[in-house]
Design an enzyme around this catalytic site. Sequence first.
Site, mmCIF file in Angstrom:
data_model
loop_
_atom_site.group_PDB
_atom_site.id
_atom_site.type_symbol
_atom_site.label_atom_id
_atom_site.label_comp_id
_atom_site.label_asym_id
_atom_site.label_seq_id
_atom_site.Cartn_x
_atom_site.Cartn_y
_atom_site.Cartn_z
ATOM 1 C CD GLU A 150 -38.408 -32.436 -123.436
ATOM 2 O OE1 GLU A 150 -37.439 -32.843 -124.108
ATOM 3 O OE2 GLU A 150 -39.569 -32.851 -123.602
ATOM 4 C CD GLU B 133 -53.148 -23.038 -104.533
ATOM 5 O OE1 GLU B 133 -53.606 -21.924 -104.224
ATOM 6 O OE2 GLU B 133 -52.891 -23.366 -105.705
#
Length: 292
Positions: free
Chosen positions: A77, A108
């Site tokens: 954004e 992970e």
Amino acid sequence: MTELADPRYRDIDTWDDETALRAMLEGQMAALAAIAPALPEMADVVAAAAPRLRAGGRLVYAGAGTSIRVAVQDGIELGPTYDWPEARTLYLIAGGEAALMLGIEGAEDNAEDGRAQVADNGIGPDDVVIGLAASGRTPFTVAVIEAARVTGALTVGIACNAGAPLCAVAEHGILAATGAEAIAGSTRMKAGTAQKAILNLLSTQIMLRLGHVHRGLMVDMRPQNIKLRGRATGMVATLAQVDDATAQAALETASWQIKPAILVAQGYDLPAARAALDAAQGVLRNVAGAQV
């Protein structure tokens, strides 16, 4: 704590819908409240990050699973909202870009991949590296922060468990102790909400410090559609104290860049407007002689 089963929610699957939703909403509100103790540390992060980013550094997000998905939502954004260059926003993702859409088994836990991504992307002293992990123990993310700190980068760890290794290895550890989830271990809920809110606050305040906001307005946004061009025209008219027609003409002259358009509307020619902004490091308030 984020992995514990809270006995209060043991029978949540038998509750009526409104009661269950209300209980989960209360958890979301508690997650936001858990951020408040971290505000002083977050202010220190902003103060340390702004000079590096002003000098050309990159804003780097690192994590796995929900954490990196939240981070990508924040980072993506910044371009349309503040004209932050996409080339200076980087994501170090456990399992690679495919892991944004799919669960990649074991990604992970791959600390070596974390270290390799730091090296492959040339992380250095001007970069700001933010690692996120609800548990604060994700091997990939901890390894990224450890490796990035060795390069001299500013490192930030965001976690939701006290005593998290991620916060310990980072130069700045940000803790939001959100506690057990209504659905045990579902850290996309309270922990995810806290992480997103922390990133909202950090990235917005960094953009404020870099001069991308003036009088509460997004003066570096990209007016890419009719609605946003109308908003841009209103900004220029308000800040330059001119009518809409003059504001729009100035925006057209400045290729729809709001800050130079404000100065053009006040009588600058475009090269002088750009030079004045460069001299003020892009901060409109610091432009000598401008009435803003």
